[in-house]
Scaffold this active site. Sequence first.
Site, PDB file in Angstrom:
ATOM      1  N   LYS A  11      14.974  49.286  29.533  1.00  0.00           N
ATOM      2  CA  LYS A  11      14.155  48.360  30.320  1.00  0.00           C
ATOM      3  C   LYS A  11      15.014  47.329  31.043  1.00  0.00           C
ATOM      4  O   LYS A  11      14.768  47.018  32.212  1.00  0.00           O
ATOM      5  CB  LYS A  11      13.105  47.690  29.434  1.00  0.00           C
ATOM      6  CG  LYS A  11      12.047  48.665  28.935  1.00  0.00           C
ATOM      7  CD  LYS A  11      10.934  47.970  28.160  1.00  0.00           C
ATOM      8  CE  LYS A  11       9.886  48.973  27.701  1.00  0.00           C
ATOM      9  NZ  LYS A  11       8.752  48.341  27.001  1.00  0.00           N
TER      10      LYS A  11
ATOM     11  N   GLY B 217       8.170  52.607  27.059  1.00  0.00           N
ATOM     12  CA  GLY B 217       8.838  53.601  26.240  1.00  0.00           C
ATOM     13  C   GLY B 217       7.892  54.725  25.878  1.00  0.00           C
ATOM     14  O   GLY B 217       8.261  55.669  25.186  1.00  0.00           O
TER      15      GLY B 217
ATOM     16  N   ASP C 222      11.726  45.608  24.207  1.00  0.00           N
ATOM     17  CA  ASP C 222      11.570  44.728  25.369  1.00  0.00           C
ATOM     18  C   ASP C 222      12.683  43.688  25.449  1.00  0.00           C
ATOM     19  O   ASP C 222      12.801  42.977  26.451  1.00  0.00           O
ATOM     20  CB  ASP C 222      10.211  44.015  25.325  1.00  0.00           C
ATOM     21  CG  ASP C 222       9.050  44.989  25.420  1.00  0.00           C
ATOM     22  OD1 ASP C 222       9.071  45.831  26.336  1.00  0.00           O
ATOM     23  OD2 ASP C 222       8.129  44.913  24.580  1.00  0.00           O
TER      24      ASP C 222
ATOM     25  N   ASP D 250       5.303  45.566  29.756  1.00  0.00           N
ATOM     26  CA  ASP D 250       5.279  46.696  28.844  1.00  0.00           C
ATOM     27  C   ASP D 250       3.867  47.288  28.893  1.00  0.00           C
ATOM     28  O   ASP D 250       2.914  46.618  29.312  1.00  0.00           O
ATOM     29  CB  ASP D 250       5.627  46.193  27.433  1.00  0.00           C
ATOM     30  CG  ASP D 250       5.433  47.242  26.371  1.00  0.00           C
ATOM     31  OD1 ASP D 250       5.855  48.390  26.570  1.00  0.00           O
ATOM     32  OD2 ASP D 250       4.831  46.915  25.323  1.00  0.00           O
ATOM     33  N   PHE D 251       3.712  48.524  28.460  1.00  0.00           N
ATOM     34  CA  PHE D 251       2.385  49.158  28.472  1.00  0.00           C
ATOM     35  C   PHE D 251       1.721  49.128  27.099  1.00  0.00           C
ATOM     36  O   PHE D 251       0.721  48.459  26.896  1.00  0.00           O
ATOM     37  CB  PHE D 251       2.491  50.602  28.975  1.00  0.00           C
ATOM     38  CG  PHE D 251       1.147  51.274  29.144  1.00  0.00           C
ATOM     39  CD1 PHE D 251       0.321  50.940  30.205  1.00  0.00           C
ATOM     40  CD2 PHE D 251       0.718  52.239  28.239  1.00  0.00           C
ATOM     41  CE1 PHE D 251      -0.923  51.547  30.366  1.00  0.00           C
ATOM     42  CE2 PHE D 251      -0.521  52.862  28.388  1.00  0.00           C
ATOM     43  CZ  PHE D 251      -1.344  52.523  29.454  1.00  0.00           C
ATOM     44  N   ASP D 252       2.308  49.846  26.133  1.00  0.00           N
ATOM     45  CA  ASP D 252       1.678  49.958  24.815  1.00  0.00           C
ATOM     46  C   ASP D 252       1.635  48.613  24.111  1.00  0.00           C
ATOM     47  O   ASP D 252       2.658  47.922  23.985  1.00  0.00           O
ATOM     48  CB  ASP D 252       2.427  50.974  23.952  1.00  0.00           C
ATOM     49  CG  ASP D 252       2.308  52.382  24.508  1.00  0.00           C
ATOM     50  OD1 ASP D 252       1.176  52.865  24.645  1.00  0.00           O
ATOM     51  OD2 ASP D 252       3.345  52.989  24.825  1.00  0.00           O
TER      52      ASP D 252
END
Length: 218
Positions: free
Chosen positions: A152, A108, A179, A19-21
């Site tokens: 995802k 997202g 997630d 995940d990014f954030d």
Amino acid sequence: MATLYTKERKFMLKLAVFDFDSTLMDGETIDFFADELGIGEEVARITEEAMSGRLDFFESLQQRVGLLKGLDFEVVEKISHNLPYMPGASETIAELKSRGMKVVCFSGGFRTATSYAKDILGYDADFSNALHVKNGKLTGLVGGDMMFNFSKGDMLVRLQNILGVSEEETLVCGDGANDLSMFAHAGTRVAFCAREILKAEANIIVETKDLTQILKEI
């Protein structure tokens, strides 16, 4: 931290998806945008509801992006290019790649952030969403690869099929409810400084903001 995986099995891993954030980046990109409009607290509240699983992700994303209508795209790009990356992010990705793994980012959030960070952090590809822009300003609309709670997991299965990678050969890492769908398709599931809803499905839990802690467990 805890893991269900032995040292003998760690070399099976071929694909890592982050995940990014609040995982590769220390914070929520959309919250930084909202701060520019003086609506940071309102947007952060909606973000927390979504990440904790109390609000549908698609609805929350539309609602939050709608509140950003009118924000200059130049500001969006400036913020996206100056985000604080999580301690250990680039080191962890480099180590996983040195082990022969493909490393991918699912978010997202937004391409303005994930695509820019790709070459800085070193992951191989990013899948995220695009903010609609007209006349240099955000219109409040959004579209892309990661709009739904199931996105995802859906994209992970596609990648596994393309790469010929099994669930047992896959590591995923995230912090929030959106997630969960990718956790359902991975043998190694890392909850990173995560909400309780995600910890319940993890077999590795990291509670400190240092992604290199993952490397001790795989």
